[in-house]
Design an enzyme around this catalytic site. Structure first.
Site, PDB file in Angstrom:
ATOM      1  N   GLY A  58       0.814  -1.213   0.000  1.00  0.00           N
ATOM      2  CA  GLY A  58       0.000   0.000   0.000  1.00  0.00           C
ATOM      3  C   GLY A  58       0.840   1.251   0.000  1.00  0.00           C
ATOM      4  N   GLY A  59       0.677   2.070   1.044  1.00  0.00           N
ATOM      5  CA  GLY A  59       1.371   3.344   1.136  1.00  0.00           C
ATOM      6  C   GLY A  59       0.473   4.493   0.716  1.00  0.00           C
ATOM      7  N   TRP A  60       0.936   5.687   0.989  1.00  0.00           N
ATOM      8  CA  TRP A  60       0.144   6.903   0.747  1.00  0.00           C
ATOM      9  C   TRP A  60      -0.323   7.008  -0.699  1.00  0.00           C
ATOM     10  CZ3 TRP A  60      -2.283  10.461   3.573  1.00  0.00           C
ATOM     11  CH2 TRP A  60      -2.695  11.639   2.939  1.00  0.00           C
ATOM     12  N   ASP A 102       3.073  -6.577   5.817  1.00  0.00           N
ATOM     13  CA  ASP A 102       2.637  -5.390   6.542  1.00  0.00           C
ATOM     14  C   ASP A 102       1.642  -4.658   5.656  1.00  0.00           C
ATOM     15  OD1 ASP A 102       2.782  -3.051   8.408  1.00  0.00           O
ATOM     16  OD2 ASP A 102       3.727  -2.105   6.676  1.00  0.00           O
ATOM     17  N   ASP A 104      -0.207  -1.206   4.852  1.00  0.00           N
ATOM     18  CA  ASP A 104      -0.141   0.240   5.025  1.00  0.00           C
ATOM     19  C   ASP A 104      -1.315   0.856   4.259  1.00  0.00           C
ATOM     20  OD1 ASP A 104       0.573   2.823   5.560  1.00  0.00           O
ATOM     21  OD2 ASP A 104       2.423   2.793   4.407  1.00  0.00           O
ATOM     22  N   GLU A 106      -3.761   3.561   3.880  1.00  0.00           N
ATOM     23  CA  GLU A 106      -3.853   4.973   4.263  1.00  0.00           C
ATOM     24  C   GLU A 106      -5.065   5.621   3.592  1.00  0.00           C
ATOM     25  OE1 GLU A 106      -0.149   7.137   4.177  1.00  0.00           O
ATOM     26  OE2 GLU A 106       0.993   5.315   4.538  1.00  0.00           O
ATOM     27  N   TYR A 107      -6.201   5.620   4.188  1.00  0.00           N
ATOM     28  CA  TYR A 107      -6.597   5.186   5.515  1.00  0.00           C
ATOM     29  C   TYR A 107      -8.010   4.654   5.467  1.00  0.00           C
ATOM     30  CZ  TYR A 107      -2.490   7.590   7.229  1.00  0.00           C
ATOM     31  OH  TYR A 107      -1.206   7.972   7.443  1.00  0.00           O
ATOM     32  N   MET A 172       3.406   5.216  12.446  1.00  0.00           N
ATOM     33  CA  MET A 172       3.985   6.297  11.656  1.00  0.00           C
ATOM     34  C   MET A 172       3.993   7.570  12.483  1.00  0.00           C
ATOM     35  SD  MET A 172       2.550   5.906   7.817  1.00  0.00           S
ATOM     36  CE  MET A 172       0.836   5.616   8.257  1.00  0.00           C
ATOM     37  N   THR A 173       5.168   8.143  12.646  1.00  0.00           N
ATOM     38  CA  THR A 173       5.276   9.361  13.461  1.00  0.00           C
ATOM     39  C   THR A 173       6.121  10.397  12.751  1.00  0.00           C
ATOM     40  OG1 THR A 173       7.198   8.497  14.628  1.00  0.00           O
ATOM     41  CG2 THR A 173       5.059   8.098  15.633  1.00  0.00           C
ATOM     42  N   TYR A 174       5.723  10.751  11.551  1.00  0.00           N
ATOM     43  CA  TYR A 174       6.483  11.739  10.776  1.00  0.00           C
ATOM     44  C   TYR A 174       6.544  13.045  11.518  1.00  0.00           C
ATOM     45  CZ  TYR A 174       5.470   8.561   6.895  1.00  0.00           C
ATOM     46  OH  TYR A 174       5.346   7.487   6.083  1.00  0.00           O
TER      47      TYR A 174
END
Length: 174
Positions: A58-60, A102, A104, A106-107, A172-174
């Site tokens: 996945g990913g943004w 994993d 990811d 979003e969202y 995730m803690t950008y």
């Protein structure tokens, strides 16, 4: 860094980001990435047989407006779709020699990211069914998901119930 440059002997786990999901629920390469990269990264086990390789899916940009925005939602929306994807995931992990996966997404549930109101509940069902399939396969694959720290995006994650079926959460803690 190329797969040959990965300091595998210094690592316990390696997340490879990202794979995508096709409209028919197959794992595929991320746009602009050769499918060979997934196999080549898998070869780092020759340097460290104990390393755990995890494919991140996945990913943004996967949920940006466009043809892939609703694939997670569609995959998780029905038992048939979830089952198809789960069979394909297990096949892919075995083919490429990875130790886990994993997610990811979003969202889930976020209207600005193409989410639907039932995404959170369906995500739990998906993880439950994936864990059951892994257990039935006799494998010990790692399953994780990535979660945001922002309440706006986290509010649709049923973290307590998701945790019943995963090994850990990547925060995730950008």
């Amino acid at each position: 860094m190329s797969p040959g440059e990965i300091p595998a002997n210094l690592l316990t786990h390696l997340n490879v980001a990202f794979a995508y999901i096709t409209a028919d629920f197959q794992l595929t390469n991320m746009d602009g990435v050769s499918t060979e990269i997934y196999q080549n990264v898998g070869n780092v086990k020759s340097k460290n047989p104990d390393i755990k390789l995890i494919i991140s899916v996945g990913g943004w940009s996967f949920t940006d407006p466009g043809s892939t925005q609703e694939i997670f939602t569609n995959m998780a929306s029905t038992a048939t779709n979830r089952g198809t994807f789960i069979m394909n995931v297990l096949s892919w992990l075995g083919q490429y020699g990875y130790d886990g996966i994993d997610f990811d997404w979003e969202y889930p549930g976020a209207s600005d990211r193409g989410g639907h109101s039932d995404d959170g509940a369906n995500y739990v069902l998906f993880l439950k069914e994936l864990r059951a399939a892994i257990n039935a396969s006799g494998k010990d694959y790692i399953v994780t998901f990535t979660a945001p720290t922002s309440y706006w995006y986290l509010q649709n994650f049923d973290v307590a119930n998701m945790m019943l079926y995963v090994d850990w959460v990547n925060l995730m803690t950008y």
